[in-house]
Design an enzyme around this catalytic site. Structure first.
Site, mmCIF file in Angstrom:
data_model
loop_
_atom_site.group_PDB
_atom_site.id
_atom_site.type_symbol
_atom_site.label_atom_id
_atom_site.label_comp_id
_atom_site.label_asym_id
_atom_site.label_seq_id
_atom_site.Cartn_x
_atom_site.Cartn_y
_atom_site.Cartn_z
ATOM 1 C CE LYS B 22 -3.583 -0.714 2.939
ATOM 2 N NZ LYS B 22 -4.288 0.019 3.558
ATOM 3 N NE ARG B 91 -6.328 3.623 5.755
ATOM 4 C CZ ARG B 91 -7.459 3.815 5.581
ATOM 5 N NH1 ARG B 91 -8.517 2.484 5.937
ATOM 6 N NH2 ARG B 91 -8.215 4.547 5.562
ATOM 7 N N GLY B 100 -7.538 -8.275 6.029
ATOM 8 C CA GLY B 100 -7.911 -8.398 7.330
ATOM 9 C C GLY B 100 -7.327 -9.264 8.771
ATOM 10 C CG MET B 102 -1.660 -7.212 10.571
ATOM 11 S SD MET B 102 -0.218 -6.620 10.220
ATOM 12 C CE MET B 102 -0.710 -7.173 8.572
ATOM 13 N NE ARG B 335 -6.370 -4.012 -4.516
ATOM 14 C CZ ARG B 335 -7.048 -3.910 -3.394
ATOM 15 N NH1 ARG B 335 -5.896 -4.600 -2.253
ATOM 16 N NH2 ARG B 335 -8.615 -4.158 -3.597
ATOM 17 C CG HIS B 451 -10.768 -43.971 -8.732
ATOM 18 N ND1 HIS B 451 -11.516 -44.173 -9.508
ATOM 19 C CD2 HIS B 451 -9.975 -44.690 -9.781
ATOM 20 C CE1 HIS B 451 -11.404 -44.973 -10.587
ATOM 21 N NE2 HIS B 451 -10.381 -45.419 -11.218
ATOM 22 N NE ARG B 585 -2.138 -44.078 -16.892
ATOM 23 C CZ ARG B 585 -2.552 -42.575 -17.234
ATOM 24 N NH1 ARG B 585 -2.058 -42.135 -16.387
ATOM 25 N NH2 ARG B 585 -3.032 -41.953 -17.948
ATOM 26 N NE ARG B 640 3.446 -46.507 -15.294
ATOM 27 C CZ ARG B 640 2.502 -46.870 -14.415
ATOM 28 N NH1 ARG B 640 3.093 -45.660 -13.816
ATOM 29 N NH2 ARG B 640 1.037 -46.571 -13.731
ATOM 30 C CD GLU B 772 6.630 -45.288 -10.142
ATOM 31 O OE1 GLU B 772 6.092 -44.409 -9.886
ATOM 32 O OE2 GLU B 772 7.176 -45.404 -10.636
ATOM 33 C CB SER B 791 9.183 -40.380 -17.059
ATOM 34 O OG SER B 791 7.751 -40.118 -16.568
ATOM 35 N N GLY B 793 7.869 -39.443 -11.391
ATOM 36 C CA GLY B 793 6.226 -39.952 -11.047
ATOM 37 C C GLY B 793 6.272 -39.003 -10.046
ATOM 38 C CB THR B 794 5.339 -35.696 -9.587
ATOM 39 O OG1 THR B 794 4.290 -35.624 -10.579
ATOM 40 C CG2 THR B 794 6.354 -35.383 -10.001
ATOM 41 C CG ASN B 795 0.434 -38.994 -9.533
ATOM 42 O OD1 ASN B 795 0.907 -37.912 -9.880
ATOM 43 N ND2 ASN B 795 -0.668 -39.506 -10.655
ATOM 44 C CG ASP B 796 3.248 -44.167 -6.694
ATOM 45 O OD1 ASP B 796 2.214 -43.335 -7.409
ATOM 46 O OD2 ASP B 796 4.164 -45.524 -6.593
ATOM 47 C CB CYS B 859 4.515 -38.935 -16.549
ATOM 48 S SG CYS B 859 4.871 -40.556 -15.297
ATOM 49 C CE1 TYR B 879 8.037 -36.387 -21.176
ATOM 50 C CE2 TYR B 879 10.214 -36.912 -21.651
ATOM 51 C CZ TYR B 879 9.692 -37.213 -20.630
ATOM 52 O OH TYR B 879 9.480 -38.688 -20.790
#
Lengths: 915, 915
Positions: B22, B91, B100, B102, B335, B451, B585, B640, B772, B791, B793-796, B859, B879
């Site tokens: 601000k 302020r 909200g 401060m 702003r 799922h 898969r 895979r 992974e 590659s 496997g960011t889920n696992d 992936c 990629y």
């Protein structure tokens, strides 16, 4: 210009990198003036350059020529000379021993011409032709890549033609004819004649040894043993000497002192008129060195002098290979000798007493694994017995007792004084009570990291696991051992006596006599009690253990704490030398009949009902902690808040579903079970290991952790009032984010302050966390903001880093992984330094960066594993915590770590562990 | 000497660190010569020093005195002067907005004396007493810590005494009396009088703002938003101006252009004779800026000029707060303004056309999240409707269709042309077919990472999950919506029409009119087709999307591939711009009726039976791959090998146990089920996620991976023969140790060589691995020896790094964790950069160190998540691969990443990611 070739007179034993182990020791003996057949070593560097370029470095041939001429001048014979030929052996010799992995060619230098010279010079035509036969065969197979079976078949045919069965029955003429056949095989298989130029033989043999570094089996071996692929092997070219040139010749192996007792004196085997392989193969009965003294006193005398020289020089027991050729003694190899566990302790202390080594040296020469072996009773080796079956040696020791099939029977029978062995398909936490009551555990499923194995090792109970040759029928209460094919199956019943050997995995019907362990008695009751009534050797052993253990205590930097859940365990741990408790699992306080109390918490349908159930737990939990703090008065006592998923306190879901279905089919009432099933369903998780447990429980189940913290704080107050010195610490499990710990701390700190204020006392209760998730390690610099200590939970950290569950790993693929060399040892037994260890190092370094006085320990199974203890020492932990039974091992190894690696606390803070 | 105080004339908008957002913008407007009420800003540094020392830096008071005197000289009034007092607002203003969190104190400078001056100067006694009342109340609560309820109660009592309900009905006399009561409250609560020294008021207010940085709620907010705790807040002291001093005064907010369409022109709200909070609260109906032009043409004209200045200066749409005090315009804040997704695209391209910004700038100003919203049809906003219930907005879009309860019905009805919505308690892989056939999915359980949600997002289907206000009864085939208390429950049956809004989570009975997405049509069918028949605004939107997406493609470094398991998916992905397949898969090729084929492999009792079952799979697998390679001809296609545990292809264990028990009770035959159960038991794992799956399967089940590799190699041969350009790659899942990969490679390479030789063709099939597991990342430098690509496997990897399972996380504690701020977003949606990301960075750096040309991709689900894509760009991946539907989003965000972060491939190779 690189020096690729060193004569034996040029090197020494520090040059193992360049000359390999064998070459360095041959040079060392030469340097000591001992009679080593002259020779030279081609360096590992030559090998590396050869393998990289696909051809030998140009300079190598020239240097070999030089060394060979020097050798020929020294011995006064020329390689492959027609009259009196010099023969040499060509042997591999890497820095690390790779037994049987690489190649050897003997008798290099024999040709169609020189074989006659050898016959003449040795006066033994059969010997000469047999030597040539061996050269062609070994060279053909190793250097030329001809299938060894072809030579073997020709040899068999020669014997068959003469209608004899032993090689020894072939005479010189037979062998000369056989050599002719072998030479023809070489010609047919390769399209070339067997090389008749001795130098050509030598060069080809050298390159073959180089090549053998990269065979599939050698590569596989190195992968398994974690030996770098780029070391290469050295090659040793050594003048051949022959122990089989008549009665004034011979060969033998010996030790500088008795490797079983350590007693000084002559210990070895000798075989006159023989070659080395005859001694090893056991075809002929060897003589003692006393016999050798009678047969050949001069050689024997010289051997004794050399043994003394070697032991003084190596300052340890050495083993030696030697050959006597027509009255002249030659040393072929020496190295520090292997010994039994008991001998290791005795010899180390003997050498100290003989002023040959220091106590530090002595400590370095014994190991925790050896001490662990000495702590178990063993079956009497003198008694003959045939095992019923064999499983995995899951927890060492020898147990003899009556078969029981469940916890209740085990407890009942043990209470009336019976020794019992619990026999189960597999065990689960419900069997704990039965395991406590038993002296051993036998399972037909699971392996070295199964529940039964892990818990048994923790308790120091003997266990044989995964004995799949038996079938356990807990309903019929029988164990059936399938006989070998055709043999009758053996059926044992409850109450029958069985003997299990946890060091070998053997299972016996009936009682096998057991020898108790004097070392265990010493550890539990002290030196004075232990030596009463012992024989001299056993006394010597116990005294040696005592001396080395006390020395370890005086030098080690790592504290040793115990994983103990009850006051009883804690007291035992303390008597074994524990300096605190590193892990008290509060969930173990709610097994057995108390389980129903947790069930009430889980099944509570209203907040009020849950609070009521928790309130009932409070006095029990408090009393447990009071007793624990009393047993550990004055020593740090780390209590972990509830960790396992709540459904572990409920019945099995599938079994419950079956019960409901059966009741439905029968038209029987089952409303209670349906309600229970609903609760179990609600808590059901497909991967409970990765579910609602640890700190997550604390954040989701209102009042649960608060109850535990209150019980702990009130117990500390009680102990303070009773004049005790409680040093309790609270540990939060399964933290992955500092935010979780902040939230729990806010709650805990409030309760502790409140309890302290109410009591009018000062309470200092440090709060820390397990580091058992990769994310905890990766964000340790943040988590340390909210944690006063870290305790590495290496069991769970191993599970999540590798992504496999300890419960499942065994059954599924563990055996295959060991077999294929993915593991050399279970990562649950010995810490995976490359993966899990890297996370530990990172968390230590970055945790201490945030909080320099952060206390660091480990409480996973690895806290009692010798190799892992050295790692924990190196990364700068403050303590290891292990099961009470492992404490002496941990004390010893912590001392060894300091002696071997120096006092390194905080050293890694300077390292960049990721570069 | 540090400068703690900056007048608005000293700063500019680059100084947000020191002056807060601000303060920096107020300074910028002042610098531009715009009419900002004079004032000054106290720096964040002063705050930090105050918080560290517990008292203000000595120099601060002096500097405030200087700034205040300058301010007084500028405006010609003195703070709290008796006659014509200067009043100021105090302020907070941190670098990052913490709405909200401060404190603010207005009207500082009013006292018992100066209130009379204000009454006189303003000619409005009620205004003066009301201002004083507000100061005492705000100061009492904020600075003095008095419970706000006490003041509110006194105010209510005053209104009750006069029998009125609105503050406005209290006159000057009432308010004067009320001020007296408020002052008494201050005296009673604090033991001190309300400060009558204006400077004392000012200082206390400043310190109160400083202190507000460290309130519990502010700390919690920062923890959640990951705002560092040590930034501190700036404090803005600004001359008060009043819009409520009669009809020539007023206040308003406006945008420099229409935030919905982007069209230039006047857009805002104005309220004469009012204060800012009256506009925001909506108590009075606001006027348009056209009205303002009529009422106060001079101020309106100046406002228009200022808006043009600001937009030219900020080069973007700005929002503005202003006040007119007796005909004089004052700017209170500005702003960059928020806007709708459609407006973001339109405005960005408009600004390019107006030469205000470049295409790069424009790309930076739109987001993938906005594009994703534009791709979904939406319910017509103009039609009124009341939701039946509300669940989680799991996958955006608007779906209207007939209710079906199972896959079979969904497929059947869809085949005859019906639009159907699949309604389930929760979904599992068996429901895939039904989800494909449906246009939307509604579940009563599970949440954003269930799922149903994950699969629906992957397919681009609308989904509402966890709508726990409905009960799904698949047997009775009804959905029952519990009415609000007292209301009648609504019951819908199969075939009834339902409407679900995946962007809001709302569920409606009956059909709600839907507006199709022109952007989706453009993406699937191209610009020319899409604009046919569209209105002007929609055409403008589609053209804007096209321009920015094409620009993104031209600048981005990351390739975008698709996760696709079938030729159909692949073709769709390609039309949406996929440059290859990053993850096929193969297990998805064996669902539905083919499941039985895998079951045969699993249940095979002899090697021969297993080989037979595998041989039957070969032609099917080969044909699948041929079709996939045809659809992706010329583009890289990563396949895979089988990943999930084999028991997933078998029936559920518990259900089978129940079936057996029921048959037993009924005396019905069940031998087949018993045999099946034995197999299921053999494969049963307590934590299948951590069990026998991925590469472990390949090493343990003979022939399984070999079959797949052969099918892939033969498919490539077939495509080559057909003149195609197959670029297939084989990916090995769940590798934790390089040894596993070596062993699999040995087998695969052999098969590929054999197939190539048999065909007489050159086959190049790179073999790589998923990363992974934490251990794969930690030992990436070794694994890269055997892998041609990684590659992630960011889920696992997320599951194992955090130690929680995606399947279980939702049900158990996920909601609590979001609520408590442990997560700000699910780590399965947006990559956890601090934990999981650290492992990714490490593996990239060390993998490339071993193999500089190592190809790197991702992936996991995160490949389609905007924030995660920026991270993957930054660490230098080659990629990202995501579900087909996310491809446009990924293309856009990959372009934005280049624009915002530069082309950084390999930059991290220089960084030390662990320091």
């Amino acid at each position: 210009m690189d020096q690729y070739v060193y004569t034996f007179t040029e090197g020494d034993r520090t040059m193992g990198d360049l000359l390999g182990g064998k070459g360095a020791n041959l040079a060392e003996m030469t340097r000591l003036g001992l009679p080593v057949p002259p020779g030279f070593t081609i360096t590992t560097e030559a090998c590396r350059e050869y393998l990289a370029a696909g051809e030998p470095p140009g300079e190598l041939r020239v240097q070999v020529t030089g060394a060979l001429r020097t050798l020929e001048d020294t011995v006064g014979r020329r390689l492959g000379d027609a009259d009196e030929p010099l023969l040499v052996s060509v042997r591999s010799g890497a820095k690390f021993s790779m037994p049987g992995m690489m190649e050897t060619v003997l008798n290099v230098g024999l040709t169609d011409v020189s074989v006659h010279g050898l016959a003449l010079a040795s006066g033994d035509a059969r010997f000469a032709w047999d030597s040539y036969r061996r050269l062609v065969q070994m060279f053909g197979k190793t250097v030329l890549g001809i299938d060894g079976e072809v030579f073997a078949a020709a040899l068999d045919a020669a014997k068959a033609a003469k209608d004899v069965t032993s090689d020894l029955d072939l005479d010189a003429t037979d062998l000369e004819r056989l050599v002719g056949e072998f030479l023809a095989i070489v010609r047919t298989s390769t399209g070339h004649d067997f090389p008749q130029d001795p130098r050509d033989q030598l060069d080809q043999a050298i390159y073959a040894v180089f090549d053998s570094w990269n065979t599939d089996r050698a590569r596989l071996y190195r992968r398994r043993e974690r030996i770098p692929n780029d070391l290469g092997t050295a090659v040793n070219i050594c003048t051949m000497v022959f122990g089989n040139l008549g009665e004034s010749s011979g060969t033998g192996v010996c030790f500088t002192r008795d490797p079983a007792t350590g007693h000084l004196g002559v210990y070895g085997d000798y075989l006159p008129n023989a070659q080395g392989e005859d001694v090893v193969s056991g075809v002929r009965n060897t003589l003692s060195l006393e016999d050798m003294a009678r047969l050949d006193p001069a050689s024997h005398g010289e051997l004794r002098r050399i043994m003394r020289t070697l032991e003084t020089h190596y300052r340890d027991l050495c083993d030696i290979e030697f050959t006597v050729e027509r009255g002249r003694l030659w040393m072929l190899q020496t190295r520090v000798g292997k010994r039994t566990a008991a001998a290791a302790f005795r010899i180390a202390v003997q050498l100290v007493d003989e002023q040959l080594i220091t106590l530090d040296d002595a400590l370095a020469r014994v190991s925790g694994a050896q001490l662990a072996l000495l702590m178990f009773p063993q079956f009497d080796a003198g008694v003959e017995r045939a095992p019923l079956t064999r499983g995995m040696a899951a927890s060492p020791g020898a147990a003899v007792g009556r078969i029981v099939f469940d916890s209740a029977t085990a407890t009942e029978w043990a209470a009336r004084g019976e020794q019992v062995v619990l026999v189960r398909r597999e065990t689960n936490p419900d069997d704990l009570e039965g395991m406590v009551a038993s002296i051993g555990v036998l399972t037909s499923r699971g392996g070295k990291t199964s529940h039964a194995a892990v818990v048994a090792r923790g308790m120091g109970k003997t266990a044989v696991c995964g004995a799949d040759g038996i079938e356990v029928d807990p309903v019929a209460r029988t164990v059936r051992a399938r006989g070998a094919s055709g043999a009758q199956a053996v059926v044992l019943r409850e109450g029958d006596v069985i003997s299990i050997d946890g060091s070998t995995g053997e299972v016996f019907a009936g009682a096998v006599p057991v020898v108790p362990s004097p070392v265990a008695r010493y550890l539990e009751e002290g030196l004075v009690v232990a030596v009463q009534g012992l024989a001299g050797e056993a006394v010597e052993l116990v005294v040696a253990v005592d001396r080395l253990l006390r020395h370890a205590d005086s030098v080690r930097r790592l504290s040793v704490r115990a994983n103990a859940d009850t006051a009883e365990d804690a007291a035992r741990a303390r008597s074994l030398g524990a300096q605190g408790i590193g892990l008290c699992r509060t969930e173990h306080m709610f097994l057995g009949e108390r389980r129903v109390l947790i069930e009430r918490v889980v099944l509570a349908e209203t907040p009020a009902a849950r609070e009521g159930a928790l309130a009932d737990l409070l006095p029990l939990q408090r009393q447990d902690v009071i007793e624990l703090l009393e047993a550990m008065d004055g020593l740090p006592t780390t209590i972990r808040l509830l960790d396992p998923p709540l459904h572990e306190f409920l019945p099995d879901r599938a079994e419950l579903m079956v019960r409901v279905a059966r009741a439905e089919e029968r038209g029987e009432p089952h409303d209670d079970d349906i309600a229970l099933l609903a609760a179990v369903d609600r808590l059901h998780e497909s991967n409970p290991m990765l579910g609602l447990r640890g700190v997550r429980l604390g954040l989701v189940v209102p009042g649960l952790f608060a109850l535990q913290v209150r019980a702990i704080a009130e117990a500390a107050v009680e102990r303070l009032r009773a004049g005790g010195r409680p040093k309790v610490e609270i540990m939060v499990p399964l933290v992955g984010s500092v935010m979780e710990l902040y939230l729990i701390r806010d709650e805990c700190d409030g309760i502790i302050t409140e309890v302290a204020a109410a009591a009018g006392l000062d309470l200092t209760i440090p709060i820390g966390t397990m580091v058992e998730l990769p994310r905890a390690a990766l964000t340790a610099f943040r988590i340390a903001e909210a944690a006063e200590f870290f305790s590495f939970g290496t069991n769970d950290l191993t599970q999540t880093t590798w992504g496999f569950s300890r419960d499942d790993v065994e059954a599924g693929f563990f055996a295959a992984y060991l077999d294929k060399g993915v593991f050399t040892v279970s990562p649950f037994e010995s810490l995976d330094v490359d993966g899990v260890g890297r996370l530990v190092r990172l968390a230590v370094k970055e945790g201490r960066r945030t909080r320099p006085d952060l206390k660091l320990g480990v409480c996973g199974e690895h806290g009692g594993d010798p190799e892992s203890i050295h790692f924990f020492h190196s990364v700068g932990l403050d303590y290891v915590s292990c099961s009470p039974f492992r404490i002496p091992v941990a004390r010893l190894e912590a001392g060894r770590a300091t002696v071997l690696r120096g006092d390194v606390r905080g050293a890694t803070a300077e390292d960049d562990v990721f570069d």
